[in-house]
Every structure is written in structure tokens, then in C-alpha cells.
Design an enzyme around this catalytic site. Structure first.
Site, PDB file in Angstrom:
ATOM      1  N   GLN A 189      -7.848  -7.347 -11.468  1.00 56.50           N
ATOM      2  CA  GLN A 189      -8.508  -6.099 -11.042  1.00 56.50           C
ATOM      3  C   GLN A 189      -8.023  -4.925 -11.889  1.00 56.50           C
ATOM      4  O   GLN A 189      -8.806  -4.071 -12.312  1.00 56.50           O
ATOM      5  CB  GLN A 189      -8.199  -5.865  -9.564  1.00 56.50           C
ATOM      6  CG  GLN A 189      -8.656  -4.536  -9.015  1.00 56.50           C
ATOM      7  CD  GLN A 189      -8.548  -4.495  -7.506  1.00 56.50           C
ATOM      8  OE1 GLN A 189      -9.450  -4.918  -6.809  1.00 56.50           O
ATOM      9  NE2 GLN A 189      -7.432  -3.993  -6.997  1.00 56.50           N
ATOM     10  N   HIS A 196       0.844  -1.207   0.000  1.00 56.17           N
ATOM     11  CA  HIS A 196       0.000   0.000   0.000  1.00 56.17           C
ATOM     12  C   HIS A 196       0.883   1.264   0.000  1.00 56.17           C
ATOM     13  O   HIS A 196       0.598   2.230  -0.706  1.00 56.17           O
ATOM     14  CB  HIS A 196      -0.896   0.024   1.243  1.00 56.17           C
ATOM     15  CG  HIS A 196      -1.903  -1.097   1.298  1.00 56.17           C
ATOM     16  ND1 HIS A 196      -1.773  -2.162   2.150  1.00 56.17           N
ATOM     17  CD2 HIS A 196      -3.058  -1.311   0.608  1.00 56.17           C
ATOM     18  CE1 HIS A 196      -2.812  -2.984   1.992  1.00 56.17           C
ATOM     19  NE2 HIS A 196      -3.597  -2.494   1.059  1.00 56.17           N
ATOM     20  N   SER A 256       0.402  -9.119   1.535  1.00 57.22           N
ATOM     21  CA  SER A 256      -1.052  -9.127   1.467  1.00 57.22           C
ATOM     22  C   SER A 256      -1.588  -8.939   2.875  1.00 57.22           C
ATOM     23  O   SER A 256      -1.009  -9.445   3.843  1.00 57.22           O
ATOM     24  CB  SER A 256      -1.542 -10.474   0.918  1.00 57.22           C
ATOM     25  OG  SER A 256      -2.920 -10.654   1.232  1.00 57.22           O
TER      26      SER A 256
HETATM   27  P1  AMP Z   1      -6.261  -4.015  -0.869  1.00 59.33           P
HETATM   28  O1  AMP Z   1      -6.258  -3.117   0.335  1.00 59.33           O
HETATM   29  O2  AMP Z   1      -5.728  -5.379  -0.598  1.00 59.33           O
HETATM   30  O3  AMP Z   1      -7.567  -3.983  -1.620  1.00 59.33           O
HETATM   31  O4  AMP Z   1      -5.200  -3.406  -1.878  1.00 59.33           O
HETATM   32  C1  AMP Z   1      -5.272  -2.051  -2.266  1.00 59.33           C
HETATM   33  C2  AMP Z   1      -4.352  -1.849  -3.436  1.00 59.33           C
HETATM   34  O5  AMP Z   1      -3.021  -2.228  -3.062  1.00 59.33           O
HETATM   35  C3  AMP Z   1      -4.736  -2.724  -4.633  1.00 59.33           C
HETATM   36  O6  AMP Z   1      -4.557  -1.951  -5.828  1.00 59.33           O
HETATM   37  C4  AMP Z   1      -3.733  -3.837  -4.568  1.00 59.33           C
HETATM   38  O7  AMP Z   1      -3.429  -4.417  -5.826  1.00 59.33           O
HETATM   39  C5  AMP Z   1      -2.520  -3.119  -4.008  1.00 59.33           C
HETATM   40  N1  AMP Z   1      -1.624  -4.096  -3.371  1.00 59.33           N
HETATM   41  C6  AMP Z   1      -1.956  -5.055  -2.465  1.00 59.33           C
HETATM   42  N2  AMP Z   1      -0.879  -5.807  -2.164  1.00 59.33           N
HETATM   43  C7  AMP Z   1       0.155  -5.312  -2.897  1.00 59.33           C
HETATM   44  C8  AMP Z   1       1.538  -5.660  -3.034  1.00 59.33           C
HETATM   45  N3  AMP Z   1       2.074  -6.662  -2.357  1.00 59.33           N
HETATM   46  N4  AMP Z   1       2.290  -4.936  -3.896  1.00 59.33           N
HETATM   47  C9  AMP Z   1       1.746  -3.902  -4.599  1.00 59.33           C
HETATM   48  N5  AMP Z   1       0.467  -3.526  -4.506  1.00 59.33           N
HETATM   49  C10 AMP Z   1      -0.325  -4.215  -3.674  1.00 59.33           C
END
Ligand code: AMP
Length: 250
Positions: A148, A32, A180
Site C-alpha cells: 500500500q 494507529h 491488526s
Molecule cells: P487500517 O485501519 O488497518 O487500514 O490501517 C490504517 C493505517 O495504519 C495503515 O497505514 C496501516 O498500514 C497502519 N497500520 C495498521 N497496522 C499497523 C501496525 N501494526 N503498525 C503500524 N502501522 C499500522
């Protein structure tokens, strides 16, 4: 950093100049932060949304368990240069009588779509709502969720939305596991077993996933984005990851 809990508060706090929007579900990690920093570098102001979208979780998925820590998240967002954190309640975005959905038909079907019916319809809808509310010049998404990216990219093109999508490479732990919010659910033993996921993707070798519960391990052309994508279950935790394949423009 300003915290906006309602649409009215968001409108009052909306910064002037070009806005970079980072949609999130919270439980922040370095992935994030990479999105916040990319948005910070390329825009006059950064708005992040923090919303665990109930509509994108199916019956039996981990909506209730999804990690939530707004205090910690707002500290990390503020330190990462976010100007406004929009953290609405579900009733703010889906008041009673709500009935409008946007469906990116074909790109929503394979991979995650086959295992999470309705997921991308909810993702596309909430992203469109956020784009309308924040009116960003650029929106930032992680390569980690490749499908996505493809779905939202198609939404932007098909509906002529006046913004650019920026994709940030997947941030991984030293051992290769993609960061994650769901990794906190893994026990030490499960985390060790989960390392098979990035290893199998890097080696393009499905057999390295033997012993794990594999939803899919598949090459896909997502609207011109060519990836090898996989989803596995380790204990009760479902993890997804992907690697861009040669020939992918990015
Ligand atoms: P989320 O809070 O999991 O919905 O993620 C929010 C954003 O952060 C989304 O665009 C995800 O693809 C991105 N994101 C989540 N994990 C990662 C990661 N390890 N590396 C880069 N972006 C990420």
C-alpha cells in the site's frame, strides 16, 4: 476533537496550517496511535479519516464483519491528538453515478493484488479523494501494509500530488504478532498458530509456516522498497506482514 460526518462538515472543520493526514479503517490499536503521534509531532494539525471503504473489499471478503466501534475510536483518536476525525458514510464518497477510478498499474499486480483483485485500485482512489479533500502537507501510512505504501507513493509521484508520504514502522505485540484490527477474530489457539507468521519472516524461513494456509511468502522489490512479505490464513482470518530486507534505504 471535531467529528465530521460529511464533506461539508470536513471543510468547515478543516484546520489551518500544515495538516498531517492519517487514513484509517478504524478499530484502533497501538499501530494507529503510532501514526497519529507521528502526525501530531510533525504538523500543525492532524486529520484522521475513519472509513471502511467498501470498494476495496472483494465479494466474499470481510467487509460486513470488519470491526467497527466509532465511539471507542473517537476516544482513542481524541486522546492521541487528532483534531478532526472524518468518518463519512459510503454514499458521501461514492454517490450514485460515481465512476472515476485511479489505477497504479504494475505495483498493484503482485502479492496482495494477485489475491485481492481491484483492492489497490480502490485504495489508490480513496487516498486520492482524501488527499484532495484534506489537502495535507504529509500523509502517514504503516510499513505493515508495505505494498500500500508503494502504491500510494507511486500515485503521489505520478500525479504530482503536493504532499509527502511518511512511513511508520510496524507496531507489534510483545510476542511479535503485528497489530491488526483483524487480530480480534483470532481464537487463543489461532493466535498461537499465527505467531508462525512473524517468526517465519524474521527467520526468512517459509517452512515455519507449514500447517498454515499460505497465500504467498515472497521477496519483493516494491518500487525500490525491498521486503519479504507474506499473507496467511489462520482459520477464516487472513493476516499480512512483512519485514524490510537488507539494502532497503529505510
Ligand atoms: P487500517 O485501519 O488497518 O487500514 O490501517 C490504517 C493505517 O495504519 C495503515 O497505514 C496501516 O498500514 C497502519 N497500520 C495498521 N497496522 C499497523 C501496525 N501494526 N503498525 C503500524 N502501522 C499500522
Amino acid at each position: 476533537m471535531k467529528m465530521a460526518r460529511t464533506i461539508a462538515e470536513l471543510q468547515a472543520a478543516r484546520p489551518s496550517g500544515e495538516i498531517g493526514l492519517v487514513p484509517t479503517m478504524g478499530a484502533y490499536h497501538a499501530g494507529h496511535v503510532a501514526l497519529f503521534e507521528a502526525a501530531r509531532a510533525e504538523n500543525d494539525a492532524v486529520v484522521a479519516s475513519l472509513f471502511v471503504n467498501p470498494a476495496q473489499f472483494a465479494e466474499g471478503e470481510d467487509f460486513a464483519l470488519y470491526p467497527r466501534d466509532r465511539e471507542r475510536d473517537s476516544c482513542i483518536a481524541a486522546e492521541s491528538g487528532v483534531d478532526v476525525l472524518f468518518a463519512p458514510d459510503a454514499s458521501e464518497l461514492y454517490p450514485s453515478g460515481y465512476q472515476t477510478w485511479v489505477d497504479v498499474e504494475e505495483l498493484s499486480r503482485p502479492l496482495e493484488g494477485a489475491f485481492r483483485p481491484g483492492h489497490f485500485r480502490a485504495v489508490a482512489t480513496v487516498c486520492l479523494k482524501l488527499f484532495n479533500l484534506v489537502r495535507p502537507a504529509r500523509a502517514y501510512f504503516g510499513q505493515k501494509d508495505a505494498q500500500q505504501v508503494a502504491v500510494v507513493g507511486r500515485l503521489v509521484r505520478d500525479l504530482h500530488l503536493p504532499l509527502e508520504l511518511h512511513v511508520v514502522p510496524t507496531v507489534r505485540d510483545d510476542d511479535g504478532l503485528a497489530l491488526s484490527s483483524r487480530n480480534v477474530f483470532l481464537s487463543a489457539d489461532e493466535r498461537e498458530r499465527a505467531l508462525a507468521l512473524p517468526r517465519a519472516l524474521a527467520a526468512r524461513d517459509r517452512s515455519l509456516l507449514d500447517g498454515l494456509d499460505v497465500d504467498y511468502f515472497e521477496e519483493a522489490d516494491l518500487d525500490g522498497m525491498h521486503v519479504l512479505a507474506a499473507a496467511v490464513r489462520v482459520g477464516s482470518t487472513r493476516l499480512i506482514d512483512n519485514v524490510p530486507l537488507e539494502g532497503d534505504p529505510r
